[in-house]
Design a protein around this motif. Structure first.
Motif, PDB file in Angstrom:
ATOM      1  N   ARG A 154      28.869  34.580  59.869  1.00  0.00           N
ATOM      2  CA  ARG A 154      28.024  33.709  59.059  1.00  0.00           C
ATOM      3  C   ARG A 154      27.307  34.494  57.958  1.00  0.00           C
ATOM      4  NH1 ARG A 154      25.263  28.897  59.369  1.00  0.00           N
ATOM      5  NH2 ARG A 154      25.886  28.438  61.516  1.00  0.00           N
ATOM      6  N   PHE A 155      26.759  35.649  58.326  1.00  0.00           N
ATOM      7  CA  PHE A 155      25.965  36.439  57.389  1.00  0.00           C
ATOM      8  C   PHE A 155      26.860  37.500  56.741  1.00  0.00           C
ATOM      9  CE2 PHE A 155      23.126  34.949  60.783  1.00  0.00           C
ATOM     10  CZ  PHE A 155      22.298  34.133  60.028  1.00  0.00           C
ATOM     11  N   VAL A 156      27.355  37.174  55.560  1.00  0.00           N
ATOM     12  CA  VAL A 156      28.372  37.984  54.894  1.00  0.00           C
ATOM     13  C   VAL A 156      27.719  38.987  53.949  1.00  0.00           C
ATOM     14  CG1 VAL A 156      30.401  37.938  53.395  1.00  0.00           C
ATOM     15  CG2 VAL A 156      30.028  36.104  55.058  1.00  0.00           C
ATOM     16  N   ASP A 157      28.110  40.248  54.064  1.00  0.00           N
ATOM     17  CA  ASP A 157      27.610  41.291  53.168  1.00  0.00           C
ATOM     18  C   ASP A 157      28.223  41.111  51.784  1.00  0.00           C
ATOM     19  OD1 ASP A 157      26.517  43.656  52.139  1.00  0.00           O
ATOM     20  OD2 ASP A 157      28.294  44.801  52.727  1.00  0.00           O
ATOM     21  N   MET A 158      27.375  40.968  50.767  1.00  0.00           N
ATOM     22  CA  MET A 158      27.835  40.776  49.391  1.00  0.00           C
ATOM     23  C   MET A 158      27.432  41.948  48.501  1.00  0.00           C
ATOM     24  SD  MET A 158      29.498  37.897  49.444  1.00  0.00           S
ATOM     25  CE  MET A 158      29.628  37.466  47.709  1.00  0.00           C
ATOM     26  N   SER A 159      27.160  43.113  49.099  1.00  0.00           N
ATOM     27  CA  SER A 159      26.720  44.266  48.309  1.00  0.00           C
ATOM     28  C   SER A 159      27.823  44.789  47.392  1.00  0.00           C
ATOM     29  CB  SER A 159      26.227  45.387  49.232  1.00  0.00           C
ATOM     30  OG  SER A 159      27.247  45.791  50.135  1.00  0.00           O
ATOM     31  N   GLU A 160      29.074  44.515  47.743  1.00  0.00           N
ATOM     32  CA  GLU A 160      30.193  44.851  46.857  1.00  0.00           C
ATOM     33  C   GLU A 160      31.191  43.706  46.889  1.00  0.00           C
ATOM     34  OE1 GLU A 160      33.814  47.963  46.725  1.00  0.00           O
ATOM     35  OE2 GLU A 160      31.864  48.933  46.969  1.00  0.00           O
ATOM     36  N   ALA A 161      30.811  42.623  46.221  1.00  0.00           N
ATOM     37  CA  ALA A 161      31.654  41.430  46.226  1.00  0.00           C
ATOM     38  C   ALA A 161      32.979  41.660  45.508  1.00  0.00           C
ATOM     39  CB  ALA A 161      30.901  40.264  45.578  1.00  0.00           C
ATOM     40  N   TYR A 162      32.940  42.513  44.475  1.00  0.00           N
ATOM     41  CA  TYR A 162      34.127  42.785  43.655  1.00  0.00           C
ATOM     42  C   TYR A 162      34.518  44.247  43.861  1.00  0.00           C
ATOM     43  CZ  TYR A 162      32.563  38.383  41.766  1.00  0.00           C
ATOM     44  OH  TYR A 162      32.154  37.076  41.654  1.00  0.00           O
ATOM     45  N   ASP A 163      35.704  44.476  44.353  1.00  0.00           N
ATOM     46  CA  ASP A 163      36.135  45.793  44.830  1.00  0.00           C
ATOM     47  C   ASP A 163      35.975  46.883  43.771  1.00  0.00           C
ATOM     48  OD1 ASP A 163      37.809  47.013  47.236  1.00  0.00           O
ATOM     49  OD2 ASP A 163      38.586  47.848  45.369  1.00  0.00           O
ATOM     50  N   SER A 164      35.183  47.898  44.075  1.00  0.00           N
ATOM     51  CA  SER A 164      34.875  48.950  43.096  1.00  0.00           C
ATOM     52  C   SER A 164      36.081  49.843  42.819  1.00  0.00           C
ATOM     53  CB  SER A 164      33.702  49.802  43.591  1.00  0.00           C
ATOM     54  OG  SER A 164      34.000  50.407  44.837  1.00  0.00           O
ATOM     55  N   GLU A 165      36.907  50.089  43.819  1.00  0.00           N
ATOM     56  CA  GLU A 165      38.075  50.960  43.626  1.00  0.00           C
ATOM     57  C   GLU A 165      39.064  50.336  42.653  1.00  0.00           C
ATOM     58  OE1 GLU A 165      41.590  53.115  46.293  1.00  0.00           O
ATOM     59  OE2 GLU A 165      39.859  52.196  47.279  1.00  0.00           O
ATOM     60  N   ILE A 166      39.320  49.060  42.801  1.00  0.00           N
ATOM     61  CA  ILE A 166      40.239  48.371  41.892  1.00  0.00           C
ATOM     62  C   ILE A 166      39.642  48.298  40.493  1.00  0.00           C
ATOM     63  CG2 ILE A 166      41.463  46.218  41.410  1.00  0.00           C
ATOM     64  CD1 ILE A 166      41.531  45.677  44.406  1.00  0.00           C
ATOM     65  N   ARG A 167      38.350  48.037  40.418  1.00  0.00           N
ATOM     66  CA  ARG A 167      37.690  47.978  39.108  1.00  0.00           C
ATOM     67  C   ARG A 167      37.788  49.300  38.372  1.00  0.00           C
ATOM     68  NH1 ARG A 167      32.563  46.621  41.559  1.00  0.00           N
ATOM     69  NH2 ARG A 167      31.661  47.789  39.818  1.00  0.00           N
ATOM     70  N   GLU A 168      37.561  50.389  39.062  1.00  0.00           N
ATOM     71  CA  GLU A 168      37.626  51.702  38.416  1.00  0.00           C
ATOM     72  C   GLU A 168      39.033  51.989  37.902  1.00  0.00           C
ATOM     73  OE1 GLU A 168      35.225  53.823  37.592  1.00  0.00           O
ATOM     74  OE2 GLU A 168      33.839  52.286  38.309  1.00  0.00           O
ATOM     75  N   LEU A 169      40.032  51.589  38.672  1.00  0.00           N
ATOM     76  CA  LEU A 169      41.421  51.781  38.258  1.00  0.00           C
ATOM     77  C   LEU A 169      41.705  51.022  36.962  1.00  0.00           C
ATOM     78  CD1 LEU A 169      44.363  52.727  38.775  1.00  0.00           C
ATOM     79  CD2 LEU A 169      44.648  50.660  40.181  1.00  0.00           C
ATOM     80  N   LEU A 170      41.275  49.768  36.899  1.00  0.00           N
ATOM     81  CA  LEU A 170      41.559  48.948  35.718  1.00  0.00           C
ATOM     82  C   LEU A 170      40.704  49.343  34.521  1.00  0.00           C
ATOM     83  CD1 LEU A 170      42.070  45.383  37.238  1.00  0.00           C
ATOM     84  CD2 LEU A 170      43.769  47.128  36.705  1.00  0.00           C
ATOM     85  N   LYS A 171      39.487  49.796  34.770  1.00  0.00           N
ATOM     86  CA  LYS A 171      38.634  50.271  33.674  1.00  0.00           C
ATOM     87  C   LYS A 171      39.267  51.468  32.977  1.00  0.00           C
ATOM     88  CE  LYS A 171      34.303  50.913  34.705  1.00  0.00           C
ATOM     89  NZ  LYS A 171      33.135  51.260  35.560  1.00  0.00           N
ATOM     90  N   SER A 172      39.807  52.385  33.769  1.00  0.00           N
ATOM     91  CA  SER A 172      40.409  53.581  33.182  1.00  0.00           C
ATOM     92  C   SER A 172      41.751  53.279  32.524  1.00  0.00           C
ATOM     93  CB  SER A 172      40.576  54.662  34.254  1.00  0.00           C
ATOM     94  OG  SER A 172      41.452  54.218  35.285  1.00  0.00           O
ATOM     95  N   ARG A 173      42.490  52.355  33.092  1.00  0.00           N
ATOM     96  CA  ARG A 173      43.831  52.032  32.578  1.00  0.00           C
ATOM     97  C   ARG A 173      43.771  51.164  31.321  1.00  0.00           C
ATOM     98  NH1 ARG A 173      49.488  53.063  33.824  1.00  0.00           N
ATOM     99  NH2 ARG A 173      50.611  51.448  32.718  1.00  0.00           N
ATOM    100  N   PHE A 174      42.851  50.202  31.298  1.00  0.00           N
ATOM    101  CA  PHE A 174      42.846  49.218  30.211  1.00  0.00           C
ATOM    102  C   PHE A 174      41.555  49.228  29.380  1.00  0.00           C
ATOM    103  CE2 PHE A 174      45.776  47.540  33.429  1.00  0.00           C
ATOM    104  CZ  PHE A 174      46.901  47.312  32.654  1.00  0.00           C
ATOM    105  N   ASN A 175      40.676  50.171  29.670  1.00  0.00           N
ATOM    106  CA  ASN A 175      39.427  50.296  28.911  1.00  0.00           C
ATOM    107  C   ASN A 175      38.642  48.989  28.900  1.00  0.00           C
ATOM    108  OD1 ASN A 175      37.522  51.692  27.350  1.00  0.00           O
ATOM    109  ND2 ASN A 175      38.437  50.979  25.430  1.00  0.00           N
ATOM    110  N   LEU A 176      38.456  48.421  30.081  1.00  0.00           N
ATOM    111  CA  LEU A 176      37.767  47.144  30.206  1.00  0.00           C
ATOM    112  C   LEU A 176      36.273  47.330  30.450  1.00  0.00           C
ATOM    113  CD1 LEU A 176      40.344  45.354  32.522  1.00  0.00           C
ATOM    114  CD2 LEU A 176      39.850  44.731  30.151  1.00  0.00           C
ATOM    115  N   LYS A 177      35.483  46.455  29.865  1.00  0.00           N
ATOM    116  CA  LYS A 177      34.053  46.419  30.148  1.00  0.00           C
ATOM    117  C   LYS A 177      33.807  45.588  31.408  1.00  0.00           C
ATOM    118  CE  LYS A 177      32.634  46.592  25.264  1.00  0.00           C
ATOM    119  NZ  LYS A 177      31.891  45.865  24.201  1.00  0.00           N
ATOM    120  N   GLU A 178      32.589  45.753  31.954  1.00  0.00           N
ATOM    121  CA  GLU A 178      32.207  44.991  33.134  1.00  0.00           C
ATOM    122  C   GLU A 178      31.059  44.044  32.802  1.00  0.00           C
ATOM    123  OE1 GLU A 178      33.308  47.491  37.027  1.00  0.00           O
ATOM    124  OE2 GLU A 178      31.501  48.208  36.018  1.00  0.00           O
TER     125      GLU A 178
END
Length: 270
Positions: A154-178
């Motif tokens: 019931r009580f879901v941890d949302m401290s990292e709702a969007y996966d940081s490892e995948i985000r870092e990969l795409l930021k470096s590959r495609f120069n994306l902002k967050e």
């Protein structure tokens, strides 16, 4: 009366039989203006939502209501061509029903996409952004009610709702902002005062979806990636003309090819 879990399970069993017990590794949910990408990601075929037990049917233009199936590098994937929204009159358990089915089916990574209004001054129509966090201003939560532990805690941890490892990969590959995404119920667009308040509270972009789906995905232990396209500068910004859904769909065409490149990379490498 069947429970929510029994309905989800029935839909899942249907899809497993339909796709010969193959388990998709990644699921992509296409939002407003991105629906045509479903036909460009080398999918092998589709089934209408209306033919899947208990699946909700979109009523908004640009959300075709088809589930596509495909394979890349010996991994299966599914693409949801359109979503339903809380503002359409659907209950939260209906809005998030497809996510529960995907998770029970065996999906490990969920990629959600959407069109958004740009609040931050450095954002322009056509920009693509990764969601790094969100603020729930919808006024409700899909986990409210009796909790079925078969879906998760019931009580879901949302401290990292969007996966940081995948985000870092795409930021470096495609120069994306967050960006920080503010989720509102809609369907009316935001007033200038609301945009000002959202900016003060730390939001970079605003939309009418994403948040409920991500909460349920996290409850069911999926890795989540959020990618949004800026359709317009939010109302209240100097020189901004009135917003229409038609303008949103038209603007999203300008960043569709870049999103296709990103999604194709995700299907091959994640």
């Amino acid at each position: 009366m069947k429970s929510l879990f029994e309905k989800v399970e029935e839909s899942c069993i249907f899809l497993k039989k339909r796709f010969k017990n193959k388990i998709p590794h990644i699921a992509i949910l296409l939002g407003s203006g991105f629906g045509s990408l479903a036909e460009e990601l080398e999918a092998l075929g589709f089934i209408f939502y209306k033919d899947i037990p208990y699946f909700p049917i979109p009523t908004v233009p640009g959300h075709d209501g088809k589930l596509w199936w495909g394979e890349k590098k010996d991994k299966s994937f599914v693409v949801l061509q359109g979503r339903v929204h809380f503002y359409e009159g659907y209950k939260m358990e209906e809005v998030t029903f497809p996510i529960r089915v995907l998770a029970l089916w065996g999906v490990k990574i969920l990629i959600v996409t959407a069109s958004v209004g740009g609040i931050s001054e450095d954002l322009n129509p056509g920009d693509l952004l990764l969601i790094k966090d969100h603020v729930n201003f919808i006024g409700t939560n899909p986990l409210i009610g009796i909790n079925d532990t078969r879906f998760g805690e019931r009580f879901v941890d949302m401290s990292e709702a969007y996966d940081s490892e995948i985000r870092e990969l795409l930021k470096s590959r495609f120069n994306l902002k967050e960006a920080v995404y503010a989720g509102l119920s809609g369907p009316s667009y935001e007033t200038p005062a609301e945009v000002k308040a959202l900016k003060f509270l730390g939001a970079d972009v605003v939309g009418m979806s994403v948040v409920p789906e991500v909460i349920v995905a996290k409850q069911m232990k999926l890795k989540v990636l959020g990618i949004v396209g800026v359709a317009n500068k939010a109302i209240g910004t100097e020189g901004v003309s009135p917003i229409t859904h038609e303008k949103v769909l038209e603007t999203m065409k300008t960043c569709k090819n870049r999103l296709k490149e990103i999604l194709s990379f995700c299907l091959e490498e994640l």
